[in-house]
Write a protein that holds these residues in place. Sequence first.
Motif, mmCIF file in Angstrom:
data_model
loop_
_atom_site.group_PDB
_atom_site.id
_atom_site.type_symbol
_atom_site.label_atom_id
_atom_site.label_comp_id
_atom_site.label_asym_id
_atom_site.label_seq_id
_atom_site.Cartn_x
_atom_site.Cartn_y
_atom_site.Cartn_z
ATOM 1 N N VAL A 211 2.086 -20.785 -8.465
ATOM 2 C CA VAL A 211 1.564 -19.493 -8.932
ATOM 3 C C VAL A 211 0.731 -18.901 -7.820
ATOM 4 N N LYS A 212 0.855 -17.587 -7.700
ATOM 5 C CA LYS A 212 0.126 -16.928 -6.617
ATOM 6 C C LYS A 212 -0.209 -15.508 -7.018
ATOM 7 N N THR A 213 -1.497 -15.163 -6.929
ATOM 8 C CA THR A 213 -1.839 -13.746 -7.081
ATOM 9 C C THR A 213 -2.410 -13.216 -5.776
ATOM 10 N N GLY A 214 -2.721 -14.085 -4.831
ATOM 11 C CA GLY A 214 -3.287 -13.605 -3.572
ATOM 12 C C GLY A 214 -3.376 -14.713 -2.540
ATOM 13 N N GLY A 215 -4.165 -14.433 -1.499
ATOM 14 C CA GLY A 215 -4.251 -15.334 -0.346
ATOM 15 C C GLY A 215 -4.814 -16.714 -0.668
ATOM 16 N N LEU A 216 -5.592 -16.831 -1.744
ATOM 17 C CA LEU A 216 -6.138 -18.138 -2.137
ATOM 18 C C LEU A 216 -5.001 -19.155 -2.284
ATOM 19 N N CYS B 99 0.921 -5.072 -1.004
ATOM 20 C CA CYS B 99 -0.392 -5.536 -1.474
ATOM 21 C C CYS B 99 -0.524 -5.424 -2.976
ATOM 22 N N ARG B 100 -1.581 -6.059 -3.466
ATOM 23 C CA ARG B 100 -1.992 -5.820 -4.838
ATOM 24 C C ARG B 100 -2.521 -4.400 -4.900
ATOM 25 N N LEU B 101 -2.189 -3.682 -5.955
ATOM 26 C CA LEU B 101 -2.704 -2.312 -6.077
ATOM 27 C C LEU B 101 -4.083 -2.370 -6.719
ATOM 28 N N GLN C 111 -9.714 -2.356 -3.517
ATOM 29 C CA GLN C 111 -10.023 -3.035 -2.264
ATOM 30 C C GLN C 111 -9.053 -2.685 -1.133
ATOM 31 N N LYS C 112 -7.794 -2.474 -1.474
ATOM 32 C CA LYS C 112 -6.760 -2.349 -0.431
ATOM 33 C C LYS C 112 -6.684 -0.952 0.168
ATOM 34 N N GLY C 113 -7.476 -0.006 -0.362
ATOM 35 C CA GLY C 113 -7.560 1.319 0.252
ATOM 36 C C GLY C 113 -6.311 2.176 0.084
ATOM 37 N N ILE D 17 6.568 0.912 0.316
ATOM 38 C CA ILE D 17 5.408 0.207 -0.250
ATOM 39 C C ILE D 17 5.879 -0.742 -1.353
ATOM 40 N N LEU D 18 5.439 -1.995 -1.264
ATOM 41 C CA LEU D 18 5.710 -2.983 -2.321
ATOM 42 C C LEU D 18 4.358 -3.409 -2.890
ATOM 43 N N GLY D 19 4.177 -3.253 -4.184
ATOM 44 C CA GLY D 19 2.889 -3.658 -4.749
ATOM 45 C C GLY D 19 2.896 -3.549 -6.257
ATOM 46 N N ASN E 174 7.563 -1.076 -7.393
ATOM 47 C CA ASN E 174 6.472 -1.568 -8.236
ATOM 48 C C ASN E 174 6.840 -2.974 -8.725
ATOM 49 N N GLY E 175 6.263 -3.990 -8.105
ATOM 50 C CA GLY E 175 6.593 -5.353 -8.530
ATOM 51 C C GLY E 175 6.106 -6.364 -7.517
ATOM 52 N N TYR E 176 6.438 -7.602 -7.797
ATOM 53 C CA TYR E 176 6.071 -8.703 -6.898
ATOM 54 C C TYR E 176 7.360 -9.375 -6.462
ATOM 55 N N ASP E 177 7.693 -9.325 -5.184
ATOM 56 C CA ASP E 177 8.997 -9.793 -4.735
ATOM 57 C C ASP E 177 8.845 -10.466 -3.357
ATOM 58 N N VAL E 178 8.876 -11.790 -3.373
ATOM 59 C CA VAL E 178 8.619 -12.538 -2.132
ATOM 60 C C VAL E 178 9.673 -12.215 -1.072
ATOM 61 N N GLY F 35 -7.112 -11.498 5.066
ATOM 62 C CA GLY F 35 -5.873 -10.717 5.142
ATOM 63 C C GLY F 35 -4.803 -11.576 5.790
ATOM 64 N N LEU F 36 -3.652 -11.611 5.163
ATOM 65 C CA LEU F 36 -2.549 -12.397 5.724
ATOM 66 C C LEU F 36 -1.444 -11.492 6.261
ATOM 67 N N ASN F 37 -1.272 -10.352 5.608
ATOM 68 C CA ASN F 37 -0.120 -9.545 5.989
ATOM 69 C C ASN F 37 -0.203 -9.020 7.424
ATOM 70 N N GLN F 38 -1.419 -8.766 7.918
ATOM 71 C CA GLN F 38 -1.488 -8.325 9.318
ATOM 72 C C GLN F 38 -1.087 -9.468 10.254
ATOM 73 N N ILE F 39 -1.354 -10.710 9.827
ATOM 74 C CA ILE F 39 -0.981 -11.874 10.653
ATOM 75 C C ILE F 39 0.543 -12.043 10.631
ATOM 76 N N TYR F 40 1.131 -11.883 9.424
ATOM 77 C CA TYR F 40 2.600 -11.946 9.342
ATOM 78 C C TYR F 40 3.209 -10.820 10.188
ATOM 79 N N SER F 41 2.621 -9.620 10.077
ATOM 80 C CA SER F 41 3.165 -8.455 10.790
ATOM 81 C C SER F 41 3.210 -8.722 12.293
HETATM 82 P P1 ADP Z 1 -5.185 -10.800 -1.155
HETATM 83 O O1 ADP Z 1 -5.438 -12.262 -1.218
HETATM 84 O O2 ADP Z 1 -6.434 -9.965 -1.184
HETATM 85 O O3 ADP Z 1 -4.172 -10.317 -2.155
HETATM 86 P P2 ADP Z 1 -3.939 -11.353 1.421
HETATM 87 O O4 ADP Z 1 -3.406 -10.432 2.475
HETATM 88 O O5 ADP Z 1 -4.923 -12.376 1.858
HETATM 89 O O6 ADP Z 1 -4.537 -10.443 0.261
HETATM 90 O O7 ADP Z 1 -2.737 -12.125 0.735
HETATM 91 C C1 ADP Z 1 -1.784 -11.464 0.001
HETATM 92 C C2 ADP Z 1 -0.557 -12.335 -0.105
HETATM 93 O O8 ADP Z 1 0.175 -11.946 -1.270
HETATM 94 C C3 ADP Z 1 0.388 -12.156 1.048
HETATM 95 O O9 ADP Z 1 1.097 -13.355 1.247
HETATM 96 C C4 ADP Z 1 1.317 -11.033 0.555
HETATM 97 O O10 ADP Z 1 2.556 -11.013 1.207
HETATM 98 C C5 ADP Z 1 1.446 -11.393 -0.895
HETATM 99 N N1 ADP Z 1 1.725 -10.234 -1.753
HETATM 100 C C6 ADP Z 1 0.843 -9.317 -2.210
HETATM 101 N N2 ADP Z 1 1.462 -8.424 -3.015
HETATM 102 C C7 ADP Z 1 2.776 -8.775 -3.053
HETATM 103 C C8 ADP Z 1 3.933 -8.251 -3.712
HETATM 104 N N3 ADP Z 1 3.860 -7.174 -4.480
HETATM 105 N N4 ADP Z 1 5.110 -8.889 -3.544
HETATM 106 C C9 ADP Z 1 5.184 -9.988 -2.751
HETATM 107 N N5 ADP Z 1 4.132 -10.537 -2.110
HETATM 108 C C10 ADP Z 1 2.940 -9.946 -2.252
#
Ligand code: ADP
Length: 493
Positions: A14-19, A303-305, A308-310, A331-333, A358-362, A385-391
């Motif tokens: 399960v994942k909602t964010g970088g944690l 990002c999560r909408l 915080q994400k501006g 935009i995916l979020g 609008n959704g979560y799609d790895v 922030g992880l996405n700037q590192i992936y980018s």
């Molecule tokens: P935060 O922990 O504040 O959400 P981070 O940039 O640290 O931000 O981590 C976000 C992680 O969640 C990244 O791996 C990002 O790719 C992923 N993520 C966020 N939103 C989505 C989404 N809608 N679909 C797929 N992955 C997402």
Amino acid sequence: MKILMIASEVDGLVKTGGLADVAYALPKALMAMGHDVKIIMPAYQRLNEHWQDWPSQPLNVQLSYFEQHDVNVRLGAHRGLPLAMVEHSPSFGRDGIYDDGHHAYVDNPYRFSLLCKTALEWCKQSQWQPDVVHTHDWPSAMACFYLAEHYKADPFFAKTRSVLSIHNGAYQMKCPSHWGERIGINNRFFNATDFEDCGDLNILKGAMGFADGVTTVSPGYAKELMTMLGGHGLHEKYASLALPVQGILNGCDYDQWNPEVDTWLPAQFATPNDGGKQTNKLALQDEVGLPQSTDKPVLGIICRLVDQKGIHLFIPVAKELMKYHDCQVVILGSGDPLLAGQLDQLQANYSDRFRFINGYDVGLSHRIEAGCDAFIMPSIFEPCGLNQIYSLRYGTLPLVRCVGGLKDTVVPVTDLADNADVATGFMFEDISVDALLWETVRMLALYKERPDVWRQLQDNAMAQRFDWESSGKQYEDCYQRLLQDPKTSHNLL
Ligand code: ADP
């Protein structure tokens, strides 16, 4: 060392964010360094198929005078990492993780305190004596309090040190004070130094004072936490800790995020101009239904909408871009329905240039990273922030606000591009639409007018490495330092 990770989410489960990324990648790195690591998390209902056949260890857990529960700890593994899951259906047998899709569960303080107490009881019952109990954000922070208070006279934990990592200091779990007695917080800790916060109980604030060490996910954010602007109301608490908050930059899991081997992509690539990146760009445009063009710059956001994400800064910028600049936006979020509604509206108005999914799609998140030319992160605050590192790794130049971990990981190109040999992206400072627009337009001009510099920045970006080996080493040093020091004497604080 024996290290217990207590986490509310773990990547791949399960994942909602970088944690979640850290709760998976850090144990993996520590295990590779030879440590004995176990992860413990809730057995959420949505993970049933993972744990329901795993052997279980029954436990009776006492949270407070009033609360005593029979729980099961399920024992298994996740991608080769030892994983235990706390099964307690009144707490975790529901659809959501933290909320029902609209509102946070009111009993969250209790659900996650039960996770923490069970984790410690399970160590005792298994006779597995952890050197370090590493907790993550408010959901597992109470383990630091329990170790320091409930088990302070218990020889089993005499040598154990606790670490609390702050992944996002804005989430603190403030709740009505009556929860205190249910989760075993003696009334004497309901004071302004410990758990009390404007009449409520604040779990992060209180528990943090009982951790032997507090870390956060970038050096920049560690400094910001001590300021009135960046401390989410707890700057005085951070400043009063016995040891300063240590900033350790998150690593990137390059097994998952590497364009040379990424199986989510239609084409792998090692350099920005070996053709693979262009193939990904065309495929992304096709996938999201935008006209295919390799010339038009494509800007991405994932990002999560949430405020915080501006995104509220980017929406007016996107309107300007759509009117006056020849570019595409993907935009995916998911999250705030108001922001989602505004993004839907932009898509309706500019359907040939703007796409909002609008959704979560790895899988799509990987393809956006690979197929875009630039990635926008206008965060108000950003612990790491992880996405700037992936980018960076995908040669997709990040445009970020100068804050937290974004500041620590992106080297902005100067106005004259005279640092093109080291720069990796773009940066703006003020929390304003104008500042973001200005920098975005500057970036688009560079894309169009100076392809040579753009290419150089892509090469620089792709050569950056933020690996878990080096972050894991810093955590290892942190643990070792805490184990050498005498235990923090909380009662003197
Ligand atoms: P935060 O922990 O504040 O959400 P981070 O940039 O640290 O931000 O981590 C976000 C992680 O969640 C990244 O791996 C990002 O790719 C992923 N993520 C966020 N939103 C989505 C989404 N809608 N679909 C797929 N992955 C997402």
